[in-house]
Motif scaffolding. Structure first.
Motif, PDB file in Angstrom:
ATOM      1  N   LYS A   1     -32.052  44.018   1.274  1.00 17.00           N
ATOM      2  CA  LYS A   1     -30.734  43.429   1.476  1.00 17.00           C
ATOM      3  C   LYS A   1     -29.902  43.513   0.205  1.00 17.00           C
ATOM      4  CE  LYS A   1     -28.394  39.226   2.865  1.00 17.00           C
ATOM      5  NZ  LYS A   1     -28.441  37.766   2.713  1.00 17.00           N
ATOM      6  N   ASN A   2     -30.571  43.322  -0.934  1.00 12.43           N
ATOM      7  CA  ASN A   2     -29.846  43.235  -2.199  1.00 12.43           C
ATOM      8  C   ASN A   2     -30.609  44.040  -3.263  1.00 12.43           C
ATOM      9  OD1 ASN A   2     -28.604  42.504  -4.551  1.00 12.43           O
ATOM     10  ND2 ASN A   2     -28.919  40.279  -4.288  1.00 12.43           N
ATOM     11  N   LEU A   3     -30.080  45.203  -3.589  1.00  6.67           N
ATOM     12  CA  LEU A   3     -30.785  46.071  -4.547  1.00  6.67           C
ATOM     13  C   LEU A   3     -30.825  45.479  -5.950  1.00  6.67           C
ATOM     14  CD1 LEU A   3     -29.521  49.608  -3.448  1.00  6.67           C
ATOM     15  CD2 LEU A   3     -31.828  48.688  -3.182  1.00  6.67           C
ATOM     16  N   SER A   4     -30.001  44.472  -6.208  1.00  8.37           N
ATOM     17  CA  SER A   4     -30.033  43.847  -7.534  1.00  8.37           C
ATOM     18  C   SER A   4     -31.097  42.765  -7.636  1.00  8.37           C
ATOM     19  CB  SER A   4     -28.679  43.216  -7.863  1.00  8.37           C
ATOM     20  OG  SER A   4     -27.661  44.148  -7.672  1.00  8.37           O
ATOM     21  N   ASP A   5     -31.652  42.372  -6.516  1.00  7.31           N
ATOM     22  CA  ASP A   5     -32.724  41.372  -6.555  1.00  7.31           C
ATOM     23  C   ASP A   5     -33.978  42.050  -7.104  1.00  7.31           C
ATOM     24  OD1 ASP A   5     -34.860  39.747  -6.075  1.00  7.31           O
ATOM     25  OD2 ASP A   5     -34.641  39.736  -3.885  1.00  7.31           O
ATOM     26  N   PRO A   6     -34.471  41.610  -8.269  1.00  6.52           N
ATOM     27  CA  PRO A   6     -35.583  42.348  -8.903  1.00  6.52           C
ATOM     28  C   PRO A   6     -36.846  42.438  -8.036  1.00  6.52           C
ATOM     29  CG  PRO A   6     -35.076  40.288 -10.089  1.00  6.52           C
ATOM     30  CD  PRO A   6     -33.993  40.487  -9.082  1.00  6.52           C
ATOM     31  N   TYR A   7     -37.056  41.518  -7.129  1.00  3.40           N
ATOM     32  CA  TYR A   7     -38.259  41.560  -6.289  1.00  3.40           C
ATOM     33  C   TYR A   7     -37.988  42.109  -4.887  1.00  3.40           C
ATOM     34  CZ  TYR A   7     -40.910  38.774  -9.694  1.00  3.40           C
ATOM     35  OH  TYR A   7     -41.561  38.324 -10.813  1.00  3.40           O
TER      36      TYR A   7
HETATM   37  C1  LIG Z   1     -28.306  39.922  -5.489  1.00  7.32           C
HETATM   38  O1  LIG Z   1     -29.301  39.626  -6.454  1.00  7.32           O
HETATM   39  C2  LIG Z   1     -28.784  39.289  -7.718  1.00  7.32           C
HETATM   40  C3  LIG Z   1     -29.945  39.145  -8.686  1.00  7.32           C
HETATM   41  O2  LIG Z   1     -30.896  38.235  -8.218  1.00  7.32           O
HETATM   42  C4  LIG Z   1     -27.954  38.016  -7.584  1.00  7.32           C
HETATM   43  O3  LIG Z   1     -27.401  37.673  -8.836  1.00  7.32           O
HETATM   44  C5  LIG Z   1     -26.847  38.214  -6.576  1.00  7.32           C
HETATM   45  O4  LIG Z   1     -26.169  37.003  -6.361  1.00  7.32           O
HETATM   46  C6  LIG Z   1     -27.429  38.714  -5.257  1.00  7.32           C
HETATM   47  N1  LIG Z   1     -26.362  39.065  -4.364  1.00  7.32           N
HETATM   48  C7  LIG Z   1     -26.271  38.548  -3.145  1.00  7.32           C
HETATM   49  C8  LIG Z   1     -25.145  39.029  -2.310  1.00  7.32           C
HETATM   50  O5  LIG Z   1     -27.072  37.724  -2.710  1.00  7.32           O
END
Ligand SMILES: *[C@@H]1O[C@H](CO)[C@@H](O)[C@H](O)[C@H]1NC(C)=O
Ligand SMILES: *[C@@H]1O[C@H](CO)[C@@H](O)[C@H](O)[C@H]1NC(C)=O
Length: 566
Positions: free
Chosen positions: A146-152
């Motif tokens: 869902k979120n490529l920035s989520d490290p896990y």
């Molecule tokens: C995605 O993950 C990042 C890092 O954990 C977080 O800062 C960001 O809020 C997340 N984005 C969404 C849309 O949840």
């Protein structure tokens, strides 16, 4: 670069469903060693309940991911199987996350079965998995983070256009599963395999795609073999012909051969072939035949294995499901069922005829109390205790040196099936060269013991080395599968010492003969040889003496295994 842009845009415009909250909280009260003597210390397992196949292993942005087939509600297999998810920095200590893929949609409502992860251009991981749909058909589905920035990569979303691959014509609804990691050839097209069967002929179907979303079946399968039944969890990957390093799944050149591994469901065994692959006609020519007596990763319990390329250490890593040998009632009492084998590096042997496997070096992080000695002669009938290591949690490496090999017995010409020889000539039967080896998880009076041993014979002027794992005395408990396992070890004992490495972890014993040329994994359930009461010996019950040229053993500490750290 262009391709990267295409992938980005395709995945941005595609419709991926909403994430449902999969947080089934499992009250993981940790069992004590006496209540749970068979719980492992450094093998992968969930906090509780049922686990089977490893799924979608990958390394992504600094983190190792491992998914697995899980029944979060109980210790037995069920018709509601989920993808559970753990992450690790070192492949040793694992952090449990929320369930990643749950059976919620018409295309997977009756279970989310095995599949694989592929990292697409643009650094986007994608999972293909088998869904059991509302009509109980096996179909292949796509999911992405869902979120490529989520490290896990905690949350995964399913493509709303699922299934991306429907059941092909003429295939039974429950005979179409387990998509592989995809590879891309020079023509820029992705390929995957899906396991199947028709009239007991095992089939590896090839599907191709330009965009990872629309897939079409290639006219002819990669391979079919009559009489082998359904092929589960196919794995297809290149290996260097001249290096033990790993190869990324899409690499194709004259320096690689390709391994095709298939799980034969009817026999619960993983078999592999080594061969040459040419993508232009999807042509795969294995150099060895697939029969019930050909190459296996492991000649004990080892099934539904999956490999991935680890770019950090340039290696290919293999793991598998190792199921229980006790009863369902035992599993209910334990509250869990199923382990994964300790991760192994896998590469092509110098002889290019077989693979070699070796536990990953990270195990050394858990070492303590090394015990070692050199040059110890084991006369006929000797039993020597290895003291100073925790015998229920250990890693042992031994090298045996044999002299006067011309004295070796002639092998009975009727002995062809190594497993059968090992069960007829079990550890209690004296020979000339052998049995010699290791007694693991032995009780004080040796009523309980698992013997991992060798015998050496002569046959047609050559030497034959047999490796066995004898579970027949592994537990005083009844109702346990105590099958004795065996396989030949392709080495020349005149040239090379016979080496054995064994990982012992309470209820699993993984043994590697000849530097990893022959591997045997066993499950055991001692009742006396548990915890601090377990003992470890080297032995020789053959009439000829053997010499241990070197032995090293370590206690292996407990890993952080899917326990939530506060
Ligand atoms: C995605 O993950 C990042 C890092 O954990 C977080 O800062 C960001 O809020 C997340 N984005 C969404 C849309 O949840
Ligand atoms: C699991 O274990 C049982 C008993 O040892 C065995 O008969 C069965 O085939 C195994 N299944 C798999 C998939 O390994």
């Amino acid at each position: 670069m262009r391709r990267t842009a295409i992938f980005f845009s395709i995945f941005l415009v595609l419709d991926f469903g909403h994430v449902q909250s999969n947080s089934i909280t499992s009250e993981s009260k940790l069992p004590s060693a006496t209540e749970q003597p068979h719980r492992t210390a450094f093998h992968f397992q969930p906090p509780q309940n049922w686990m089977n196949d490893p799924n979608g292993p990958m390394y992504y942005n600094g983190v190792y991911h491992l998914f697995y087939q899980h029944n979060p509600f109980g210790p037995l297999f069920s018709n509601q199987i989920y993808w559970a998810h753990s992450v690790s920095q070192d492949l040793i200590n694992w952090i449990p996350l929320d369930l990643a893929i749950a059976p919620t949609e018409p295309f997977d409502i009756n279970s989310c079965w095995s599949g694989s992860a592929t990292i697409l251009p643009g650094n986007i991981p994608a999972i293909l998995y088998t869904g059991i749909d509302s009509e109980n058909r096996q179909v292949q589905n796509l999911a992405v983070p869902k979120n490529l920035s989520d490290p896990y990569l905690n949350e995964w979303v399913k493509y709303t256009g699922n299934p991306v691959i429907n059941l092909p014509d003429g295939i039974q609804p429950d005979d179409f599963r387990d998509p592989t990691t995809a590879w891309m050839a020079d023509d820029g097209r992705w390929r995957i395999l899906v396991g199947s069967q028709k009239d007991k002929t095992g089939i590896a179907f090839v599907y191709q795609s330009d965009d990872f979303v629309s897939w079409s079946k290639y006219d002819s399968p990669l391979l079919t073999v009559p009489g082998t039944g359904i092929w589960e969890c196919p794995d297809f990957f290149p290996v260097w012909v001249d290096s033990a390093k790993g190869v990324d799944t899409s690499v194709m050149n004259s320096r690689v051969k390709h391994v095709l591994k298939v799980g034969l469901f009817d026999y619960a065994r993983d078999y592999y072939m080594i061969g040459n692959y040419s993508p232009s006609k999807e042509n795969y020519v294995p150099q060895n035949e697939l029969t019930l007596s050909t190459l296996r990763y492991d000649y004990g319990k080892y099934y539904a294995s999956k490999s991935f390329f680890d770019p950090v250490k340039d290696r290919r890593i293999l793991m598998a499901w190792v199921n229980e040998s006790d009863s369902e009632a035992d599993d209910i009492a334990k509250g869990w069922s199923g382990l994964h084998s300790f991760p192994r590096s896998v590469w092509l042997d110098q002889n290019q005829k077989q693979l070699v496997q070796w536990p990953i070096d990270e195990i050394e992080m858990l070492y303590e109390n090394e015990v070692s000695f050199q040059y110890k002669k084991l006369e006929d009938g000797s039993l020597h205790e290895i003291q100073g290591v925790t015998a229920s949690q250990a890693d042992v490496k031994i090298s045996f040196k044999l002299a006067n090999l011309e004295e070796a017995e002639e092998m009975d010409p009727g002995w062809v099936d190594p497993q059968l020889i090992c069960s007829e000539q079990d550890a209690s039967k004296q020979g000339k060269f052998g049995p010699f080896g290791l007694l693991a998880l032995a009780s004080n009076d040796l009523t309980e013991q698992t013997a991992i041993f060798f015998r050496v014979f002569q046959k047609n002027g050559r030497y034959v080395v047999l490796m066995c794992s004898d579970q027949s005395r592994s537990s005083t408990k009844n109702g346990i599968d105590k099958t004795i396992y065996g396989a030949f070890l392709e080495i020349d004992p005149q040239e090379d010492e016979i080496s054995l490495r064994t990982l012992i972890d309470h209820s699993i014993i993984e043994s590697f003969g000849g530097g990893g040329k022959t591997c045997i994994t066993a499950r055991v359930y001692p009742t006396l040889a548990i915890g601090g009461d377990a003992r470890l010996f080297v032995f020789n019950y053959g009439t000829e003496s053997v010499v241990i040229s070197e032995l090293n053993a370590w206690s292996v500490k407990k890993a952080q295994m899917n326990v939530q750290t506060p």
